[in-house]
Design an enzyme around this catalytic site. Sequence first.
Site, short mmCIF file in Angstrom:
data_model
loop_
_atom_site.label_atom_id
_atom_site.label_comp_id
_atom_site.label_asym_id
_atom_site.label_seq_id
_atom_site.Cartn_x
_atom_site.Cartn_y
_atom_site.Cartn_z
N ARG A 27 21.51 -5.13 40.50
CA ARG A 27 22.47 -4.02 40.55
C ARG A 27 22.45 -3.34 41.92
O ARG A 27 21.38 -3.01 42.44
CB ARG A 27 22.13 -3.00 39.47
CG ARG A 27 23.13 -1.85 39.35
CD ARG A 27 24.41 -2.29 38.71
NE ARG A 27 25.24 -1.16 38.29
CZ ARG A 27 26.45 -1.29 37.77
NH1 ARG A 27 26.95 -2.50 37.62
NH2 ARG A 27 27.14 -0.24 37.41
N SER A 79 0.47 7.88 5.11
CA SER A 79 -0.78 8.05 5.84
C SER A 79 -1.93 8.47 4.94
O SER A 79 -3.08 8.05 5.13
CB SER A 79 -0.60 9.10 6.95
OG SER A 79 0.35 8.67 7.90
N ASP A 126 0.32 6.67 11.04
CA ASP A 126 1.19 7.51 11.87
C ASP A 126 0.43 7.89 13.13
O ASP A 126 -0.75 8.25 13.09
CB ASP A 126 1.59 8.76 11.09
CG ASP A 126 2.37 9.73 11.94
OD1 ASP A 126 3.60 9.59 12.01
OD2 ASP A 126 1.74 10.62 12.54
N GLU A 160 0.81 1.18 9.84
CA GLU A 160 -0.64 1.08 10.09
C GLU A 160 -1.21 2.38 10.64
O GLU A 160 -2.14 2.37 11.44
CB GLU A 160 -0.95 -0.10 11.03
CG GLU A 160 -0.70 -1.45 10.41
CD GLU A 160 -1.33 -1.58 9.02
OE1 GLU A 160 -2.54 -1.39 8.90
OE2 GLU A 160 -0.58 -1.85 8.07
N ARG A 171 10.14 5.64 38.11
CA ARG A 171 10.28 5.51 36.65
C ARG A 171 9.90 4.12 36.17
O ARG A 171 9.34 3.97 35.08
CB ARG A 171 11.73 5.81 36.25
CG ARG A 171 12.16 7.24 36.53
CD ARG A 171 13.67 7.38 36.54
NE ARG A 171 14.28 7.10 35.25
CZ ARG A 171 15.57 6.84 35.06
NH1 ARG A 171 16.39 6.80 36.12
NH2 ARG A 171 16.04 6.61 33.86
N GLN A 186 0.84 -1.21 0.00
CA GLN A 186 0.00 0.00 0.00
C GLN A 186 0.87 1.25 0.00
O GLN A 186 0.77 2.08 -0.90
CB GLN A 186 -0.92 0.01 1.22
CG GLN A 186 -1.78 1.27 1.33
CD GLN A 186 -2.78 1.17 2.47
OE1 GLN A 186 -3.72 0.39 2.41
NE2 GLN A 186 -2.57 1.98 3.51
N GLY A 239 24.63 2.10 32.19
CA GLY A 239 25.52 1.90 31.04
C GLY A 239 25.35 0.54 30.39
O GLY A 239 25.39 0.42 29.16
#
Length: 664
Positions: A310, A144, A426, A424, A333, A137, A401
């Site tokens: 860690r 888009s 934007d 599919e 986070r 397509q 890191g």
Amino acid sequence: MEALDYHAEERRKAEFDVEEMKIVWAGSRQAYEISDRVARLVASDPVFRKDNRTMLSRKDLFKDTLRKAAHAWKRIIELRLSEEEASKLRFFVDQPVFTDLHWGMFIPAIKGQGNEEQQQKWLPMAYKMQIIGCYAQTELGHGSNVQGLETTATFDPETDEFVIHSPTLTSSKWWPGGLGKVSTHALVYARLITDGQDHGVHGFIVQLRSLDDHLPLPGITVGDIGMKFGSGAYNSMDNGVLRFDHVRIPRDQMLMGVSQVTREGKFMQSDVPRQLVYGTMVYVRQKIVADASCALSRAVCIATRYSAVRRQFGSHNGGPETQVIDYKTQQSRLFPLLASAYAFRFVGEWLKWLYTDVTRRLEANDFSTLPEVHACTAGLKSVTTSATADAIEECRKLCGGHGYLSSSGLPELFAVYVPACTYEGDNVVLLLQVSRFLMKTVSQLGSGKKPVGTIAYMGRSEHLLQCRCEVERAEDWLKPNVILDAFEARAARMSVTCAKNLNNFPNQEEGFAQLATDLAEAAVAHVQLIIVSKFIEKLHQDIPGKGVKRQLEILFNVYALSLLHKHLGDFVTSGCITPKQGALANEQLRLLYSQVRPNAIALVDAFNYTDHYLGSVLGRYDGNVYPKLYEEAWKDPLNETVVPDGYHDYIRPILKQHIRVARL
């Protein structure tokens, strides 16, 4: 000697039944058993090895991909796997490949847009992989804007054929996966022209390569578009370029499920409603949302396990340093991303139900929910893929890191996943489509037309525009109805405000252009409300297993309140909550992180990913990270020699000052 489990102590802290949570994550006991069995089948097969993938050249990577695809098909046949099992096997092989588009786009499009005769002709060959298809397509000049496609399909009544042609350079098909080197056939979208009249874009089945020697057929120029972002990653896929020079195909290779061209060249709509194409769209988008939860959960699993291994700072009297996962900055986070993985999983489950419901309605010629379904699926595709792409990168940073190493699995996962923000649809374009639906809904509120489905809350907009949040204490934010009211009020107020601002423009299209940013933000608010509401619906279900429902309640609150924190400006400026109530939400969020902490490792264990699928030294189930990182380093081709190639030509002359300097 039994292998050490460095996460054993973490797993003992779990306050819920992990095995039952695995079933909740999978969706059912049967789905869990199939997934578990197939994942282990793939992990134990040496052909599906992938630890060296990022070090392969493009040619070697592509050949490796072909080998795996052929072996996967062989195992599917040998083991007589069901369609669900075969799909899972391809998923756990975890390497972008031409079969993704064959099974995910080519076949569904023929099922959704072909008539009965075309399905009987093409689908048996496609299911047996006697032909391999792709979905052509997107063009070099248009993505888009599908209505702007330039490829033409002109009907020739003298020969009863369509002439497929690429009239410009920008009309070249560009990006279809599987097209570059493998696909024998393509579903080509082109402008249908009969007797000089343009009937818009339609689909055509076009053979590209010989089934005998795989050479391109006359009039067809086809190849690969080149290297893409990252090492390994999506470079295993042969995304292609395709041009047509007056290629002729029989008339019956136009997909004629919803429209057709007669022998005389007359364009006709078929008896089947054109809206049936929405079924394919919903199927593809629900698959994309499901993939978002998989990619996000994978990144979160790696980051969570490594954060528990860690240790940095905080040593007292020579004791161990503090686990990174115990720092509030890490939790704030990481844990919202963990909660998001579960939230996306549950909204993905609901989308599967929606696909079934839409299919049933379409077959009964009931199109009443289509506008809402289109907006809902477009918005969910946009919001979940954008959030997941950002989250994978955040997980890489959460690993410090070492997250930048290929062996962490995160750089390749990011490179593989980010195209989902573009293909599919934007993501920004999709949000603007959602906003148009929202504006239309607001404009019809006084007409007596009742909003349905995920937009039903708009029917109570008069109340939502005036209501006030009743939160007085931090714990009030733990009530699902309080959270839902706040999210509904925010979404309704942002949409109504945009609608009022649009009315200030004499030209509505000019208004849409000028207010595009506000409209996109209103669309995000609407979609986030959908995700929150579907999480609440999940909590209302009967959830077995000790402590499982409690953990989901905690995750729901983390998800919702972290969104409230992130978009606090929306909630406060629209008058949904006060700054004080926003502060109470943040206070409650900090307390929730402490409740997630002892269960964090068990919550990612519930994803039930094998080490093979995770593909990460940092995310290993046993937590044995450092010896394996050291071991992986020595596998790099650069370490095959002690003295590097080029030493005598380049390094030694510098060290010995034997560089010849040209005299000008």
